[in-house]
Design a protein around this motif. Structure first.
Motif, short mmCIF file in Angstrom:
data_model
loop_
_atom_site.label_atom_id
_atom_site.label_comp_id
_atom_site.label_asym_id
_atom_site.label_seq_id
_atom_site.Cartn_x
_atom_site.Cartn_y
_atom_site.Cartn_z
N ASN A 80 -3.13 6.61 -11.37
CA ASN A 80 -3.98 7.72 -10.92
C ASN A 80 -3.60 9.05 -11.57
O ASN A 80 -2.44 9.47 -11.55
CB ASN A 80 -3.86 7.83 -9.39
N ARG A 120 0.83 -1.20 0.00
CA ARG A 120 0.00 0.00 0.00
C ARG A 120 0.86 1.25 0.00
O ARG A 120 1.89 1.32 0.64
CB ARG A 120 -0.90 0.02 1.23
N ASN A 131 -2.33 0.96 -8.79
CA ASN A 131 -3.39 1.94 -8.95
C ASN A 131 -2.88 3.37 -8.79
O ASN A 131 -3.34 4.28 -9.48
CB ASN A 131 -4.52 1.69 -7.94
N VAL A 132 -1.94 3.54 -7.87
CA VAL A 132 -1.38 4.87 -7.66
C VAL A 132 -0.70 5.36 -8.93
O VAL A 132 -0.84 6.50 -9.34
CB VAL A 132 -0.40 4.87 -6.47
N VAL A 153 -2.15 11.84 -9.24
CA VAL A 153 -0.76 11.61 -8.88
C VAL A 153 0.15 12.04 -10.03
O VAL A 153 1.16 12.70 -9.84
CB VAL A 153 -0.52 10.13 -8.52
N MET A 170 0.22 0.16 -5.26
CA MET A 170 1.19 0.86 -6.10
C MET A 170 0.71 0.95 -7.54
O MET A 170 0.82 2.00 -8.18
CB MET A 170 2.53 0.10 -6.03
N VAL A 203 -3.89 10.41 -2.34
CA VAL A 203 -4.43 9.10 -2.68
C VAL A 203 -3.83 8.08 -1.73
O VAL A 203 -2.73 8.27 -1.23
CB VAL A 203 -4.02 8.65 -4.11
N GLU A 204 -4.57 7.01 -1.54
CA GLU A 204 -4.01 5.90 -0.79
C GLU A 204 -4.51 4.63 -1.46
O GLU A 204 -5.71 4.39 -1.53
CB GLU A 204 -4.49 5.98 0.65
N ASP A 205 -3.57 3.86 -2.02
CA ASP A 205 -4.00 2.71 -2.81
C ASP A 205 -2.82 1.76 -3.02
O ASP A 205 -1.73 2.01 -2.51
CB ASP A 205 -4.53 3.21 -4.16
N THR A 264 0.77 5.57 0.26
CA THR A 264 0.05 6.79 0.57
C THR A 264 0.76 7.94 -0.13
O THR A 264 1.97 8.08 0.00
CB THR A 264 0.02 7.06 2.09
N VAL A 265 0.00 8.73 -0.90
CA VAL A 265 0.62 9.84 -1.61
C VAL A 265 0.28 11.14 -0.89
O VAL A 265 -0.88 11.46 -0.68
CB VAL A 265 0.12 9.93 -3.07
#
Ligand SMILES: Nc1ncnc2c1ncn2[C@@H]1O[C@H](COP(=O)(O)OP(=O)(O)O)[C@@H](O)[C@H]1O
Ligand SMILES: [Mg+2]
Lengths: 254, 363
Positions: free
Chosen positions: A240, A219, A236-237, A243, A234, A230-232, A221-222
């Motif tokens: 995004n 997981r 998905n981040v 991001v 890697m 965002v928090e997801d 957190t950006v």
């Protein structure tokens, strides 16, 4: 929100109980809001990566967690206890260890002494020497055990700080850019080490190196401008759009 | 090269030779003192010992604890007055001597509590401690009136208390110390405190305070309560300075408010600075050197605008500029370079002889 602080069975089971939470955590410096109303939560045993452009507030976030800064408002909750008002040394004793962004070590002392100071906090005199030898071996510092820390290369000083932190056997470890200044090979070793540490401790790792993050985290957190963007996972981040905007807009290599 | 990186403190080597040489010289002085010095010089030496003890107290808290106290004279004067008042009242010196240590120590602890738990920064700390000694100075000076009496002791204001009884051997109120005895006691106490501090610096406590001086944040992040360690360090320094105050009284049976004065407060800083911050022997020698220099300058006739203070200040200034590390570190560096036998012996492992060992090799 006392019912959240208690968090008994009804809401969350013990297994899922977070090791660390922040509620509305805010840190202002004059007009600058370095950490902006952050609600953060992570589970016991988790390995969380924290990313975000320079100045996003990651380091300040860590400093609030360890009370190096007194947060302007909000709460830090560790294992269900509010530690917002605790002193730095008390937080350390509760089991939170931190490797700071600029290595914070005892430059005027040798490597062995640095680690001994950490070991002796928790062990008897005799035990400490054994613990020091063990950790020197584990981090690969035996060869420089008697060198002054201030004379070591940057990567080695990072290693010394990591050794100091691990010696305290923390349950939650905060690593602020642990691979900065390391050689490729050292990065590789550190990756392995973080995986190994994660078997017994929870970690939050601030990093810029995407390969590294992919290798260790599930997981991510950006952070952006002090807030969680965002928090997801890697994957998905990376997909995004927000991001991408943050990073491409600033042309920061993430 | 010399300045590049000095080892703050070498814990892993006792630097046995350095300590043995130091110990031998001190013990030789202890046993031979009364034979080599005439009575007048011997008394003077007691004064030097008292000042060396005072230097030691600041050398410890500043050089190793990182606490720059600008008012170390406060505890010194307090020690002197406590002893004087105690011995005048009790007619016996054992308890007054202990009080001369513990009351300044307790005062230091109280002051330290407010300063360190209140997170006073270094500059404020220097100012507060200076203010404390100046307040004590002003207060004691104002006690000339007859109403200022503690038991049998009149404080006497700026005149100071004179004819303070000599100390006696513990348990024997009637057997007073002769000048020779005073010298033995003073020198023995100095040796005891010096080696006591060296020992303390080897313990966990000592290593932690040096670590705090190195990097306060990291010490806290490791779980050490920095405030507590500093308070205790400061307390120890206060006790040693109090003991020094007692020794000074044994020199001429006299104590006056000048022990609290700015002039002395500033001199103590100079002693440590000139001797070498981060060393113990250096500041003791620094106090000796400056006191002798000052005495000597006082006997010289300077022409016109030149006066003792000016020359004294000028010499200190030049010395600090020329030898910024201070006497002891510089002497050690030169010794390590030119006298191979002074290099630390390797004990308990492969203590590397890297360049870092130069400089502060220990005592
Ligand atoms: N002690 C401080 N005083 C004032 N501003 C600060 C201080 N520490 C951090 N900041 C500001 O807070 C913001 C976040 O900084 P930081 O936490 O270091 O970001 P990051 O670690 O994500 O790069 C920046 O704008 C920085 O200038
Ligand atoms: Mg940062």
């Amino acid at each position: 929100m006392p019912e959240m602080a208690l968090g008994r069975g009804a809401r969350v089971t013990d297994a899922a109980r977070p090791i660390l939470e922040t509620r509305g955590l805010t840190m202002r410096f004059g007009g600058v809001v370095a950490v902006d109303n952050v609600d953060f939560s992570m589970a016991e045993g988790e390995l969380r990566c924290l990313i975000g452009p320079n100045g996003a507030g990651k380091t300040t976030f860590f400093r609030c967690l360890t009370h190096q800064y007194k947060p302007t408002s909000g709460h830090v909750i560790y294992r269900g206890d509010d530690i917002t008002g605790s002193h730095t040394h008390q937080i350390a004793r509760r089991g939170i260890g931190i490797k700071t962004q600029v290595p914070s070590v005892f430059d005027g002392l040798d490597v062995r002494e640095n680690i001994w100071l950490s070991a002796r906090r928790y062990h008897s005199n005799r035990e400490s020497n054994r613990v020091v030898d063990e950790i020197l071996e584990r981090i690969g510092l035996t060869g420089v055990a008697n060198r002054l820390v201030g004379q070591l290369a940057h990567g080695e000083r990072q290693g010394v700080e990591l050794a100091i932190v691990l010696t305290g056997d923390p349950e939650l470890i905060l690593l602020d850019e642990p691979t900065a200044g390391m050689t490729h090979e050292e990065v590789h070793r550190t990756t392995e080490m973080i995986r190994e540490i994660n078997r017994t401790a929870s970690l939050i790792v601030v990093e810029h190196d995407m390969q590294f993050i992919k290798a260790i985290a599930n997981r991510v957190t950006v952070f952006n401008q002090g807030a969680i963007l965002v928090e997801d996972t890697m994957d998905n981040v990376l997909k995004n759009q927000d991001v991408r905007d943050v990073y491409l807009g600033k042309r920061e290599v993430a | 090269m010399f300045n590049s990186m000095l080892k703050t403190f070498d814990f892993n080597s006792w630097n046995t030779r350095g300590l043995m040489v130091t110990g031998a010289i001190m013990l030789a002085l202890l046993f031979l003192g009364p034979t080599i010095f005439d009575l007048f010089t011997l008394l003077k030496v007691i004064l030097f010992i008292a000042m060396a003890m005072l230097a030691l107290s600041l050398a410890f808290i500043w050089g190793f604890g990182g606490i720059l106290c600008f008012g170390q004279s406060a505890f010194f004067g307090l020690g002197g007055y406590v002893y004087a008042i105690g011995v005048i009242n009790m007619g016996e010196s054992t308890v007054p001597i202990l009080l001369a240590i513990f009351i300044p120590a307790a005062f230091a602890m109280l002051l330290g509590y407010f300063m360190f738990y209140g997170r006073l920064n270094d500059v404020y700390l220097a100012v507060v401690t200076l203010a404390v000694t100046l307040i004590l100075y002003a207060f004691i000076r104002s006690t000339s009136g007859e109403e200022w009496v503690i038991g049998k002791a009149r404080l006497m204001g700026f005149n100071g208390i004179s004819s303070i009884p000599d100390p006696n051997w513990p348990g024997f109120p009637d057997s007073l110390l002769w000048p020779d005895d005073k010298f033995y006691v003073a020198m023995a106490l100095l040796i005891l405190v010096y080696f006591g501090l060296r020992f303390l610096l080897r313990t966990h406590f000592g290593r932690v305070i040096v670590a705090i001086k190195e990097n306060e944040t990291r010490a806290e992040l490791l779980g050490y309560d920095v405030r507590f360690y500093k308070m205790i360090t400061f307390t120890i320094g206060g006790g040693i300075a109090g003991l020094a105050g007692f020794l000074l009284v044994t020199f001429n049976n006299f104590v006056n408010p000048d022990k609290f004065a700015l002039a002395l407060a500033a001199q103590i800083i100079m002693w440590v600075l000139i001797g070498g911050v981060g060393t113990l022997i250096g500041p003791m020698l620094g106090s000796l050197a400056l006191l002798m220099l000052y005495n000597w300058l006082g006997t010289q006739n300077f022409a016109g605008w030149l006066n003792t203070y000016l020359v004294f200040g000028g010499i200190i200034l030049l010395f600090v500029l020329a030898v910024p590390q201070g006497l002891q570190p510089t002497a050690q560096m030169l010794a390590l370079r030119f006298l191979p036998w002074t290099r630390p012996t390797d004990e308990g492992g492969d203590s590397a002889r890297n360049g870092a060992r130069e400089g502060r090799a220990g005592d």
